[in-house]
Structures are given as C-alpha cells and as structure tokens.
Design a protein around this motif. Structure first.
Motif, PDB file in Angstrom:
ATOM      1  N   PHE A 183       0.879  -1.091   0.312  1.00 21.03           N
ATOM      2  CA  PHE A 183       0.146   0.006  -0.042  1.00 21.03           C
ATOM      3  C   PHE A 183       1.215   1.333   0.037  1.00 21.03           C
ATOM      4  CE2 PHE A 183      -3.571   2.393   0.253  1.00 21.03           C
ATOM      5  CZ  PHE A 183      -3.313   3.389   1.776  1.00 21.03           C
ATOM      6  N   ARG A 184       1.943   0.909   0.668  1.00 15.51           N
ATOM      7  CA  ARG A 184       2.835   2.282   1.068  1.00 15.51           C
ATOM      8  C   ARG A 184       3.668   2.786  -0.361  1.00 15.51           C
ATOM      9  NH1 ARG A 184       5.736  -1.912   3.160  1.00 15.51           N
ATOM     10  NH2 ARG A 184       8.132  -1.028   2.015  1.00 15.51           N
ATOM     11  N   THR A 185       3.851   2.191  -0.948  1.00 11.30           N
ATOM     12  CA  THR A 185       4.081   2.648  -2.469  1.00 11.30           C
ATOM     13  C   THR A 185       3.602   2.662  -3.583  1.00 11.30           C
ATOM     14  OG1 THR A 185       4.263  -0.116  -3.877  1.00 11.30           O
ATOM     15  CG2 THR A 185       5.589   0.985  -1.966  1.00 11.30           C
ATOM     16  N   TYR A 186       1.746   2.851  -3.024  1.00 10.99           N
ATOM     17  CA  TYR A 186       0.714   3.402  -4.409  1.00 10.99           C
ATOM     18  C   TYR A 186      -0.096   4.369  -3.905  1.00 10.99           C
ATOM     19  CZ  TYR A 186       0.483  -1.352  -6.032  1.00 10.99           C
ATOM     20  OH  TYR A 186       0.713  -2.049  -7.418  1.00 10.99           O
ATOM     21  N   THR A 187       0.531   5.132  -4.932  1.00 11.60           N
ATOM     22  CA  THR A 187      -0.660   6.764  -5.024  1.00 11.60           C
ATOM     23  C   THR A 187      -1.721   6.254  -5.118  1.00 11.60           C
ATOM     24  OG1 THR A 187       0.602   7.889  -6.664  1.00 11.60           O
ATOM     25  CG2 THR A 187      -1.841   8.543  -6.490  1.00 11.60           C
ATOM     26  N   VAL A 188      -3.101   7.315  -4.240  1.00 11.45           N
ATOM     27  CA  VAL A 188      -4.590   6.323  -3.947  1.00 11.45           C
ATOM     28  C   VAL A 188      -5.092   7.963  -4.582  1.00 11.45           C
ATOM     29  CG1 VAL A 188      -5.965   5.844  -2.465  1.00 11.45           C
ATOM     30  CG2 VAL A 188      -3.986   4.814  -2.318  1.00 11.45           C
ATOM     31  N   GLY A 189      -6.236   7.471  -5.711  1.00  9.86           N
ATOM     32  CA  GLY A 189      -7.501   9.044  -5.786  1.00  9.86           C
ATOM     33  C   GLY A 189      -8.163   8.509  -5.041  1.00  9.86           C
ATOM     34  N   TRP A 190      -9.333   9.242  -4.877  1.00 13.98           N
ATOM     35  CA  TRP A 190     -10.578   9.900  -5.210  1.00 13.98           C
ATOM     36  C   TRP A 190     -11.485   9.767  -6.476  1.00 13.98           C
ATOM     37  CZ3 TRP A 190     -13.319   7.144  -1.601  1.00 13.98           C
ATOM     38  CH2 TRP A 190     -12.945   6.691  -0.782  1.00 13.98           C
ATOM     39  N   PHE A 191     -12.182   9.228  -6.701  1.00 18.92           N
ATOM     40  CA  PHE A 191     -13.308  10.108  -8.159  1.00 18.92           C
ATOM     41  C   PHE A 191     -14.533  10.120  -7.714  1.00 18.92           C
ATOM     42  CE2 PHE A 191      -9.899  10.066 -11.543  1.00 18.92           C
ATOM     43  CZ  PHE A 191      -8.608   9.742 -10.718  1.00 18.92           C
ATOM     44  N   ARG A 192     -15.249  11.006  -8.414  1.00 18.97           N
ATOM     45  CA  ARG A 192     -16.557  10.478  -8.220  1.00 18.97           C
ATOM     46  C   ARG A 192     -17.461  10.636  -9.506  1.00 18.97           C
ATOM     47  NH1 ARG A 192     -17.558  16.786  -5.070  1.00 18.97           N
ATOM     48  NH2 ARG A 192     -16.940  17.628  -7.217  1.00 18.97           N
ATOM     49  N   GLN A 193     -19.033   9.730  -9.837  1.00 11.95           N
ATOM     50  CA  GLN A 193     -19.596   9.946 -10.865  1.00 11.95           C
ATOM     51  C   GLN A 193     -21.260  10.055 -10.590  1.00 11.95           C
ATOM     52  OE1 GLN A 193     -18.898   6.444 -13.329  1.00 11.95           O
ATOM     53  NE2 GLN A 193     -19.549   7.747 -14.733  1.00 11.95           N
ATOM     54  N   ALA A 194     -21.515  11.660 -10.729  1.00 12.53           N
ATOM     55  CA  ALA A 194     -22.788  11.570 -10.347  1.00 12.53           C
ATOM     56  C   ALA A 194     -23.755  11.332 -12.058  1.00 12.53           C
ATOM     57  CB  ALA A 194     -22.955  13.089 -10.592  1.00 12.53           C
ATOM     58  N   SER A 253      -0.562  12.535 -14.635  1.00 16.30           N
ATOM     59  CA  SER A 253      -1.595  11.913 -14.490  1.00 16.30           C
ATOM     60  C   SER A 253      -2.229  11.193 -13.641  1.00 16.30           C
ATOM     61  CB  SER A 253      -1.074  10.191 -14.992  1.00 16.30           C
ATOM     62  OG  SER A 253      -0.243  10.659 -16.358  1.00 16.30           O
ATOM     63  N   ILE A 254      -2.154  11.389 -12.314  1.00 20.15           N
ATOM     64  CA  ILE A 254      -3.071  11.759 -10.941  1.00 20.15           C
ATOM     65  C   ILE A 254      -4.668  12.073 -11.063  1.00 20.15           C
ATOM     66  CG2 ILE A 254      -1.137  11.721  -9.612  1.00 20.15           C
ATOM     67  CD1 ILE A 254      -1.609  14.240  -9.174  1.00 20.15           C
ATOM     68  N   ASN A 290      -6.427  11.516 -13.681  1.00 20.19           N
ATOM     69  CA  ASN A 290      -6.617  10.292 -15.221  1.00 20.19           C
ATOM     70  C   ASN A 290      -6.736   9.315 -14.774  1.00 20.19           C
ATOM     71  OD1 ASN A 290      -7.191   9.974 -17.978  1.00 20.19           O
ATOM     72  ND2 ASN A 290      -4.677   9.890 -18.257  1.00 20.19           N
ATOM     73  N   ALA A 291      -8.601   9.391 -14.322  1.00 20.93           N
ATOM     74  CA  ALA A 291      -8.989   8.175 -14.272  1.00 20.93           C
ATOM     75  C   ALA A 291      -8.261   6.839 -14.707  1.00 20.93           C
ATOM     76  CB  ALA A 291     -10.490   8.114 -14.346  1.00 20.93           C
ATOM     77  N   PRO A 292      -8.458   6.104 -16.007  1.00 22.93           N
ATOM     78  CA  PRO A 292      -7.852   5.586 -17.034  1.00 22.93           C
ATOM     79  C   PRO A 292      -6.594   4.830 -16.625  1.00 22.93           C
ATOM     80  CG  PRO A 292      -9.087   6.659 -18.552  1.00 22.93           C
ATOM     81  CD  PRO A 292      -9.388   7.864 -16.953  1.00 22.93           C
ATOM     82  N   GLN A 293      -6.199   5.730 -15.920  1.00 18.18           N
ATOM     83  CA  GLN A 293      -4.499   5.214 -15.855  1.00 18.18           C
ATOM     84  C   GLN A 293      -4.304   5.067 -14.521  1.00 18.18           C
ATOM     85  OE1 GLN A 293      -2.018   6.122 -17.400  1.00 18.18           O
ATOM     86  NE2 GLN A 293      -3.738   7.086 -19.002  1.00 18.18           N
ATOM     87  N   TYR A 294      -5.533   4.277 -13.279  1.00 15.92           N
ATOM     88  CA  TYR A 294      -5.325   3.808 -12.540  1.00 15.92           C
ATOM     89  C   TYR A 294      -5.707   2.334 -12.638  1.00 15.92           C
ATOM     90  CZ  TYR A 294      -5.368   7.719  -9.890  1.00 15.92           C
ATOM     91  OH  TYR A 294      -4.742   9.357  -9.429  1.00 15.92           O
ATOM     92  N   ASP A 295      -4.767   1.227 -12.293  1.00 14.97           N
ATOM     93  CA  ASP A 295      -5.210   0.236 -12.151  1.00 14.97           C
ATOM     94  C   ASP A 295      -6.196  -0.532 -11.272  1.00 14.97           C
ATOM     95  OD1 ASP A 295      -1.820  -1.084 -12.660  1.00 14.97           O
ATOM     96  OD2 ASP A 295      -3.421  -0.431 -14.027  1.00 14.97           O
TER      97      ASP A 295
END
Length: 125
Positions: free
Chosen positions: A29-40, A105-106, A108-113
């Motif tokens: 976990f500590r090596t990962y970028t974590v992002g939050w996205f939302r969709q209405a 790229s942080i 950019n949703a498609p960049q997240y695995d």
C-alpha cells in the motif's frame, strides 16, 4: 488479489460532513498513489483528490479547502474528510490505486489499475 473497499457514504444535509475511507489489501500500500473520483448520474467520472506515496496531496479546484485527504499506511487505509458539503457533491465516490503514476496523470481515471466498488454520497435537505 488486490481489493479496495470504500466505506462512509450516506445522506447528509448541505453544510454537513462525511468521512470516506478506502481500505486496501493485496498490495504494498505505501508504494501506491491513491485517488478519489466521483460520478454523478449522467456525468463523466471526475477527479476529486489524490495522495502519492510520499504523502503529497492534490485536489480538484471544486473541493479545495473543503476536502482533506490523508493516508494511514499502517492500516492500509486512505481517508477523505469532506466538509461544507454541497448538493453538487452528490455522486458515487470511488477510490483507485496505482503504483506507477506520474504526477501529470494522477487526475486521469483510466491510468489507475485498481478500483473499489464505490460508495454513494447524497447531499440534500
């Protein structure tokens, strides 16, 4: 097997607060970028905030000053504190993780695995 599980969504009045959490398993976990996205409904998924492995945080302009992102590596968890909520914040909120994102790229949703299943946030009186 990588798993991200969001929690903490719900119904809140305008001006209220919620804290979302994203618990990760199956990855360093500590090596990962974590992002939050939302969709209405009827809208595209949009970037909310991200925290890199070095702890640096980034926010969309629409939430800057109202939302705070933090990570607790010992618990493999990221928290999104949402204050001064507005009806426009209503959406399904997703967390996502990736190990090799470059800074540009942080958002950019498609960049997240890896993605969680999402949690509903409704801001309404």
């Amino acid at each position: 097997q990588v798993q991200l599980v969001e929690a903490g969504g719900g119904l809140v009045q305008p001006g209220g607060s919620l804290r979302l959490s994203c618990a990760a398993s199956g990855l360093t976990f500590r090596t990962y970028t974590v992002g939050w996205f939302r969709q209405a409904p009827g809208k595209e998924r949009e970037f909310v905030a991200a925290v890199r492995s070095n702890g640096y945080t980034y926010y969309a302009d629409s939430v800057k000053g109202r939302f705070t992102l933090s990570r607790e590596n010992s618990k493999n968890t990221v928290y999104l504190q949402m204050d001064q909520l507005k009806p426009g914040d209503t959406a399904v909120y997703y967390c996502a993780a990736d190990r090799s994102l470059i800074l540009s790229s942080i958002g950019n949703a498609p960049q997240y695995d890896y993605w969680g299943q999402g949690t509903q946030v409704t801001v309404s009186s």
